[in-house]
Structure formats: structure tokens, C-alpha cells
Design an enzyme around this catalytic site. Structure first.
Site, PDB file in Angstrom:
ATOM      1  N   HIS A 163       0.848  -1.183   0.162  1.00  0.00           N
ATOM      2  CA  HIS A 163       0.055  -0.060  -0.085  1.00  0.00           C
ATOM      3  C   HIS A 163       0.999   1.255  -0.042  1.00  0.00           C
ATOM      4  O   HIS A 163       0.447   2.362   0.109  1.00  0.00           O
ATOM      5  CB  HIS A 163      -0.968  -0.270   1.198  1.00  0.00           C
ATOM      6  N   GLU A 209     -10.130  14.598  13.415  1.00  0.00           N
ATOM      7  CA  GLU A 209      -9.413  14.719  12.117  1.00  0.00           C
ATOM      8  C   GLU A 209     -10.273  16.118  11.331  1.00  0.00           C
ATOM      9  O   GLU A 209     -11.068  16.561  11.965  1.00  0.00           O
ATOM     10  CB  GLU A 209      -9.522  13.516  11.157  1.00  0.00           C
ATOM     11  N   ASP A 229      -6.543   5.263   9.311  1.00  0.00           N
ATOM     12  CA  ASP A 229      -7.811   5.253   9.062  1.00  0.00           C
ATOM     13  C   ASP A 229      -8.527   3.911   8.240  1.00  0.00           C
ATOM     14  O   ASP A 229      -9.445   3.706   8.310  1.00  0.00           O
ATOM     15  CB  ASP A 229      -8.075   6.534   8.012  1.00  0.00           C
TER      16      ASP A 229
HETATM   17  P1  FAD Z   1       4.078  -1.781   2.141  1.00  0.00           P
HETATM   18  O1  FAD Z   1       3.717  -0.626   1.301  1.00  0.00           O
HETATM   19  O2  FAD Z   1       4.070  -3.217   1.833  1.00  0.00           O
HETATM   20  O3  FAD Z   1       5.509  -1.641   2.870  1.00  0.00           O
HETATM   21  C1  FAD Z   1       6.018  -0.312   3.149  1.00  0.00           C
HETATM   22  C2  FAD Z   1       7.348  -0.057   3.553  1.00  0.00           C
HETATM   23  O4  FAD Z   1       7.512  -0.983   4.756  1.00  0.00           O
HETATM   24  C3  FAD Z   1       8.404  -0.864   2.617  1.00  0.00           C
HETATM   25  O5  FAD Z   1       9.566  -0.183   2.606  1.00  0.00           O
HETATM   26  C4  FAD Z   1       8.589  -2.312   2.953  1.00  0.00           C
HETATM   27  O6  FAD Z   1       9.587  -2.819   2.574  1.00  0.00           O
HETATM   28  C5  FAD Z   1       8.391  -2.073   4.577  1.00  0.00           C
HETATM   29  N1  FAD Z   1       7.817  -3.200   5.206  1.00  0.00           N
HETATM   30  C6  FAD Z   1       6.756  -3.960   5.089  1.00  0.00           C
HETATM   31  N2  FAD Z   1       6.284  -4.865   5.823  1.00  0.00           N
HETATM   32  C7  FAD Z   1       7.579  -4.832   6.809  1.00  0.00           C
HETATM   33  C8  FAD Z   1       7.870  -5.579   7.911  1.00  0.00           C
HETATM   34  N3  FAD Z   1       7.054  -6.562   8.460  1.00  0.00           N
HETATM   35  N4  FAD Z   1       8.912  -5.237   8.519  1.00  0.00           N
HETATM   36  C9  FAD Z   1       9.563  -3.980   8.147  1.00  0.00           C
HETATM   37  N5  FAD Z   1       9.630  -3.567   7.125  1.00  0.00           N
HETATM   38  C10 FAD Z   1       8.425  -3.823   6.331  1.00  0.00           C
HETATM   39  N6  FAD Z   1      -0.930   5.383   6.776  1.00  0.00           N
HETATM   40  C11 FAD Z   1      -1.277   5.875   8.123  1.00  0.00           C
HETATM   41  O7  FAD Z   1      -0.405   6.257   8.754  1.00  0.00           O
HETATM   42  N7  FAD Z   1      -2.488   6.279   8.668  1.00  0.00           N
HETATM   43  C12 FAD Z   1      -3.588   5.915   7.598  1.00  0.00           C
HETATM   44  O8  FAD Z   1      -4.894   6.314   7.933  1.00  0.00           O
HETATM   45  C13 FAD Z   1      -3.360   5.353   6.259  1.00  0.00           C
HETATM   46  N8  FAD Z   1      -4.333   5.074   5.518  1.00  0.00           N
HETATM   47  C14 FAD Z   1      -4.146   4.582   4.171  1.00  0.00           C
HETATM   48  C15 FAD Z   1      -5.105   4.333   3.283  1.00  0.00           C
HETATM   49  C16 FAD Z   1      -4.789   3.561   2.099  1.00  0.00           C
HETATM   50  C17 FAD Z   1      -5.888   3.418   1.230  1.00  0.00           C
HETATM   51  C18 FAD Z   1      -3.487   3.432   1.763  1.00  0.00           C
HETATM   52  C19 FAD Z   1      -3.194   2.816   0.449  1.00  0.00           C
HETATM   53  C20 FAD Z   1      -2.385   3.613   2.605  1.00  0.00           C
HETATM   54  C21 FAD Z   1      -2.696   4.220   3.866  1.00  0.00           C
HETATM   55  N9  FAD Z   1      -1.766   4.576   4.848  1.00  0.00           N
HETATM   56  C22 FAD Z   1      -1.928   5.196   6.001  1.00  0.00           C
HETATM   57  C23 FAD Z   1      -0.307   4.327   4.632  1.00  0.00           C
HETATM   58  C24 FAD Z   1       0.320   2.873   5.033  1.00  0.00           C
HETATM   59  O9  FAD Z   1       0.633   3.236   6.303  1.00  0.00           O
HETATM   60  C25 FAD Z   1       1.525   2.777   4.224  1.00  0.00           C
HETATM   61  O10 FAD Z   1       1.162   2.499   2.774  1.00  0.00           O
HETATM   62  C26 FAD Z   1       2.278   1.719   4.768  1.00  0.00           C
HETATM   63  O11 FAD Z   1       3.225   1.377   4.127  1.00  0.00           O
HETATM   64  C27 FAD Z   1       1.528   0.301   5.070  1.00  0.00           C
HETATM   65  O12 FAD Z   1       1.315  -0.602   3.986  1.00  0.00           O
HETATM   66  P2  FAD Z   1       1.681  -1.918   3.916  1.00  0.00           P
HETATM   67  O13 FAD Z   1       1.563  -2.886   4.841  1.00  0.00           O
HETATM   68  O14 FAD Z   1       0.952  -2.200   2.508  1.00  0.00           O
HETATM   69  O15 FAD Z   1       3.299  -1.788   3.515  1.00  0.00           O
END
Ligand code: FAD
Length: 546
Positions: A109, A299, A180
């Protein structure tokens, strides 16, 4: 794994060359040199959990942003955390001769390729989640735990926050700090911060973790906390995946409320809006001696008439009110919407949450007659974005993350400049350019709820705002939005507003140094200590940019 091909000694180079050609031509990306990497991986005991078939690669080369594409050599579908440790150990060892990059992919994400690994290996954390068979969240709510005031859940780093919510609610408990949207992984948000309307009161999610299990960039399994392996603990929280892969986290819980009064109020005047927001977050911050009404969540968002992607039309507000809201927006250009929530449950039935809200309304300066309320369960409130998105895409007859691009820009900016930002950016750039776009969030947080020992960075002032430009676009408007994002950053630079990007996207070492400021040296030293070969999370482009 079904029909998909596994890595096999005899066919692997052929498959990869073919795939590499396919991907290169499909995405206009130069062919990689990974044919040298893959044969080495075949000798690992986990070779049958490494995939390079088109469906595995296609998932790993893209993310929610849909803007960056990076082709990995292979994707690891780990059956256990040992698989992840073995892969990292191998990458870091001499046997790999040239170390290769590894990126954990939570839900992908991210919006600018942060979870990608060009020519390296992407670890599909979802596979770990499937292998835990629904046992990825263990709630500890014993009498002993409660007498210490420390209910907690031990959760896998690959778990979704929605899994954590469902499992903890079964015990009448829940984490205190949220995002969120809950289809994000625990490891993914802890690598950034994890913010939402509860942050002003409880701090970000990284402030609500007691302990973590991490596999470092050397392949070592480390349990860390504020008293054990503290350097790893503080490095990893907000560490953008640079120091280790989070495979477990002990998350703070509290008693879960049953219901939520969810309220939106409209303002035509920015200083009234910001003044009320700052007043409300100061109450919970111990600065208010009198008995004022506390809120549990706060918010803010902008309402503009910017075409079909105006979120306010399809979500919260009753359709009977759309016309009068729209008229207000037409009159003022931008309407500022303050969003609060008050939790309540059976134990609070002897007083009326409605009466409390009435008292609160009298202290605020919104446009009279423009308050809107909903009464929902706690779970409905926390899953509101998911519910809203599902309704929206159903009504539009499309997949919600299909071919839409998301050139998001998220900023933290000091409170002292928020008025200047309103006039110079929200009014003079965003409103005037009138590009059809998505949600714009604006709300303040208290810095004393953040821990400066962690890698996450914030502005220096006691109160700072988060402003999220959550653009959705097609290819046609991507360039315009990218230019707009650049102009917003340029405005801040020219005006001397020291903004920090949240979910940062920087391209050069100088930009990263500026981003981390006085934390840069510590960040760099910790990288040398825990991931000396610079293997992890190359998609952030911190240590492996040119
Ligand atoms: P990824 O996108 O898969 O990874 C993000 C980063 O973290 C990469 O560098 C990856 O290599 C690393 N990573 C992933 N997993 C691990 C792990 N287990 N250990 C160490 N590193 C790791 N953020 C907020 O703070 N508040 C919000 O309300 C919010 N709402 C969102 C809503 C939507 C629709 C979207 C798309 C994103 C939102 N985000 C929000 C952003 C979100 O926090 C980031 O995208 C975050 O990276 C988490 O997504 P993910 O779990 O898919 O991680």
C-alpha cells in the site's frame, strides 16, 4: 501454488529470460541482470518457496500508487519466519558473492515503490499470514496482565490491523491507536508511524508497541523493547524497513468501547477551524484545568467542488443535505470539515453522550446549522474507510485499486505556519488549479506523544499538522498532480516552512539528510550496524540511490 511454476534448476534461467523480456516490453523497463542471481537461490532449502512466475512477479513489481514499477528476480512466499531469516542470512553472506536486495511487502500500500526490490527478492508477507492459519494474533488479557495495566496482543508483523481488531474485540479489548484504513500490515505501518484521528491523544501506532521480534539485515532474530536491544527497537519504529523485518509486535490494548458518536462540522473560516482543532487536542493533552469535554478522535478534511472524486458526496453526509453543502462550498470555494468522535458504552449510560456533545458544540465556531452526526458501532467506525470505498466502487462499477494512480503527498508541518499554508497552498494552489483529485486531510497532533528516540521524524514544534493530499488520478492528470505536489513543496521551501514528508519519497542523499535532520547520523550508524550490506527495503532509495 497451483499452476504456477516453481524455480527449478533446469528451466529457471530460460523462464527468467522469457519473463524478463515480457516484463521489460510490457513496462518499458530495461532488462535486468538477475539471471545471475537466480541460480544461486535454487540451492537454498527454501527454493520451493521462491517464485518467479508472472503472477508472483506482477504483484511484487507494483503497488497502490501504480506509478513506479520495479521487477524483482523472485518473490519469497515464506512458510515461517525462519524462511525470511535464511534468505536474509544468505543474501548477506559470502555465498551470495554479491549481496542482493530484499524488501518485505506487506499489502503493497505504498505509493512510490517503497516495498519493491529491483533485481532482488520481495518477501510476500501475506504468505506468512496464510501460514499462521488465523493464529497470528494472541491476546493477553489475564488478571496479572490487567493488574499491571498492560493488556496486550502479540501479533505477527504480517497481520492486517483489521485482523488485530477482530481478534481483540472478541476479548472486549482493542488497540488504542489506529490508521484510517485497516487493510494495512502491522509491520508496514510500524515502519512509518501509523497515524489517524487518535494520534493526538495516544500517539501514533509506533508509540503503542511494547516489544518486537525483528530479523535484522544480518539475518539475526532479535527480540527488542525499550529495555532489551533498545537500539534495534528505536531504529525499526518509523525506520522505513531499513534495519530489519518486523515479524512480531506486542501491541498495547485497552478496553474497547461499544459505540461511537461520529460528528462532522463545517467551517468557512480557516482560523476558526484550526483554532477549534487545536483547542480540542489540547484538552486531552493535560493543558486544560477546567472540566471540558474530551474527544477520542479528531481529524479534518477539505470540501471542494472538484468533480467526481469529491469524497464528501458519497460518504458521510445524507443526500438530502448535499445541495445546501454544495451551495456553501460554491459560496466560499473551500469548506473545512472538522471530524470528531466520542466513544461510549454501557457504563456511560447514566449520562448522555448527546448532552455532552451539545455542550461541546456551544464552545465551537462552526457555521450554525452545519453539524452532522452518526451513531455507529466501534467496529463500524474503525472500518469506515473500507465500507466507504466498497460502496463507492460498487456504485462506480470498478475495482477500487484498479488502474487508478495515487500520486499522494503527505506532509507534517509546524502549527505556526498553518495559516500561511492555507492561503499559499490550499487556496492559491489546490483550489485555483481545480484539478479533479481525491481527499485532502488536515489535522493537528501533539508532539509529546511521539518518541524522539525512534526513527520517525516530525517538525520541531509542540503541535504540528498532518496534511494529506490523497490524490487519485488517471494517466492524463498524473503530470499535473506531480507538478502540483512539487509546487506545494517549493512554496514551503520558499516560505521557510520546515515540512517533513510522511511516507516520504525522496530521490537524493541530500534530500534524505534534510528529511532526517539531526537524526541522520544515528540513522546512518544504525544502518551500518544492523544492515551493513544495505540489503533491506531498497525501494525507499535512502542508501541505494545514485
Ligand atoms: P508496504 O507498502 O507493503 O511496505 C511499506 C514499507 O515497509 C516498505 O519499505 C516495506 O519494505 C516495509 N515493510 C513492510 N512490511 C514490513 C515488515 N514486516 N517489517 C519491516 N518492514 C516492512 N498510513 C497511516 O499512517 N494512516 C492511515 O490512515 C493510512 N491510510 C491509508 C489508506 C490507504 C488506502 C493506503 C493505500 C495507505 C494508507 N496509509 C496510511 C499508508 C500506509 O501506512 C503505508 O502504505 C504503509 O506502508 C503500510 O502499508 P503496507 O502494510 O501495505 O506496507
Amino acid at each position: 501454488m497451483g499452476e504456477s511454476l516453481r524455480i527449478r534448476t533446469y528451466i529457471l534461467p530460460l523462464i527468467f529470460i522469457h519473463l524478463s523480456h515480457l516484463m521489460s516490453s510490457a513496462f518499458g523497463i530495461p532488462k535486468s541482470s538477475t539471471t545471475f542471481l537466480l541460480p544461486k537461490l535454487q540451492n537454498l532449502h527454501l527454493a520451493d518457496r521462491l517464485r518467479d512466475d508472472p503472477s508472483a512477479i506482477e504483484l511484487a513489481l507494483s503497488d497502490y500508487g501504480n506509478i513506479v514499477k520495479e521487477i524483482p528476480a523472485a518473490v519469497l512466499y515464506p512458510a515461517s519466519i525462519n524462511d525470511i531469516a535464511s534468505l536474509i542470512k544468505f543474501a548477506a553472506s559470502n555465498n551470495a558473492s554479491v549481496p542482493f536486495n530484499i524488501a518485505a511487502r506487506g499489502q503493497g500500500h505504498s505509493v512510490r515503490g517503497q516495498a519493491m526490490a529491483r533485481n532482488g527478492v520481495v518477501v510476500n508477507m501475506n504468505s506468512l499470514r496464510n501460514n499462521r492459519n488465523g493464529n497470528g494474533v494472541k491476546v493477553v488479557s489475564s488478571a496479572a496482565a490487567s493488574s499491571m495495566g498492560r493488556w496486550y496482543a502479540d501479533v505477527g508483523g504480517e497481520q492486517l490491523w483489521e485482523d488485530v481488531l477482530n481478534a481483540t474485540l472478541e476479548h472486549g479489548l482493542a488497540p488504542v491507536s489506529w490508521t484510517d484504513y485497516l487493510h494495512l500490515t502491522v509491520g508496514g505501518t510500524l515502519s512509518n508511524a501509523g497515524i489517524s484521528g487518535q494520534t493526538f491523544r495516544y500517539g501514533p501506532q509506533i508509540s503503542n508497541v511494547y516489544e518486537m521480534d525483528v530479523i535484522t539485515g544480518k539475518g539475526d532474530f532479535v527480540t527488542c523493547s525499550p529495555i532489551k536491544n533498545t537500539d534495534v527497537f528505536y531504529a525499526v519504529l518509523g525506520g522505513l524497513g531499513q534495519f530489519g523485518i518486523i515479524v512480531g509486535a506486542r501491541i498495547a490494548l485497552q478496553s474497547a468501547p461499544k459505540r461511537v458518536k461520529w460528528v462532522r462540522m463545517l467551517y468557512n473560516d480557516f482560523s476558526a477551524f484550526a483554532g477549534d482543532q487545536e483547542y480540542l487536542i489540547s484538552i486531552n493533552n493535560g493543558r486544560d484545568e477546567q472540566k471540558h469535554i474530551e474527544v477520542d478522535y479528531l481529524e479534518g478534511l477539505l470540501l471542494m467542488n472538484h468533480g467526481p472524486l469529491d469524497h464528501w458526496r458519497t460518504s458521510f453526509f445524507p443526500s438530502k443535505d448535499h445541495f445546501r453543502i454544495s451551495s456553501l462550498i460554491t459560496k466560499y470555494g473551500i469548506i473545512y470539515c472538522l471530524e470528531i468522535a466520542k466513544y461510549y458504552d454501557d457504563s456511560t449510560l447514566n449520562y448522555s453522550v448527546d448532552e455532552e456533545l451539545q455542550v461541546l458544540f456551544q464552545m465551537l465556531s462552526f457555521v450554525p446549522g452545519y453539524t452532522f452526526e452518526k451513531d455507529v458501532s466501534y467496529a463500524e467506525f474503525l472500518t469506515r474507510v473500507q465500507i466507504d470505498q466498497e460502496q463507492r466502487v460498487q456504485s462506480e462499477g470498478r475495482q477500487w485499486d484498479d488502474v487508478t494512480l495515487h500520486p499522494w503527498l503527505n506532509l507534517f508541518l509546524p502549527k505556526s505556519h498553518i495559516s500561511e499554508f492555507n492561503s499559499g497552498v490550499l487556496k492559491d494552489i489546490v483550489l485555483k488549479r481545480n484539478i479533479t483529485t481525491g481527499l485532502v486531510l488536515v489535522y493537528p497532533m501533539n508532539r509529546n506523544k511521539w518518541d524522539d528516540r525512534m526513527s520517525a521524524v516530525t517538525p520541531d514544534e509542540d503541535v504540528f499538522y498532518t496534511v494529506g493530499f490523497l490524490h487519485s488520478s488517471g494517466f492524463d492528470s498524473l503530470e499535473m498532480l506531480d507538478v502540483q505536489n512539487k509546487d506545494i513543496l517549493q512554496f514551503c521551501y520558499n516560505a521557510g516552512i520546515k515540512v517533513k514528508q510522511y511516507l516520504p519519497n525522496h530521490k537524493t542523499k541530500t534530500e534524505w539528510k534534510n528529511h532526517f535532520g539531526i537524526k541522520w547520523e544515528t540513522f546512518r550508524e544504525r544502518k551500518a550496524q544492523f544492515d551493513p550490506q544495505m540489503i533491506l527495503s531498497p525501494g525507499q532509495r535512502i542508501f541505494n540511490n545514485n
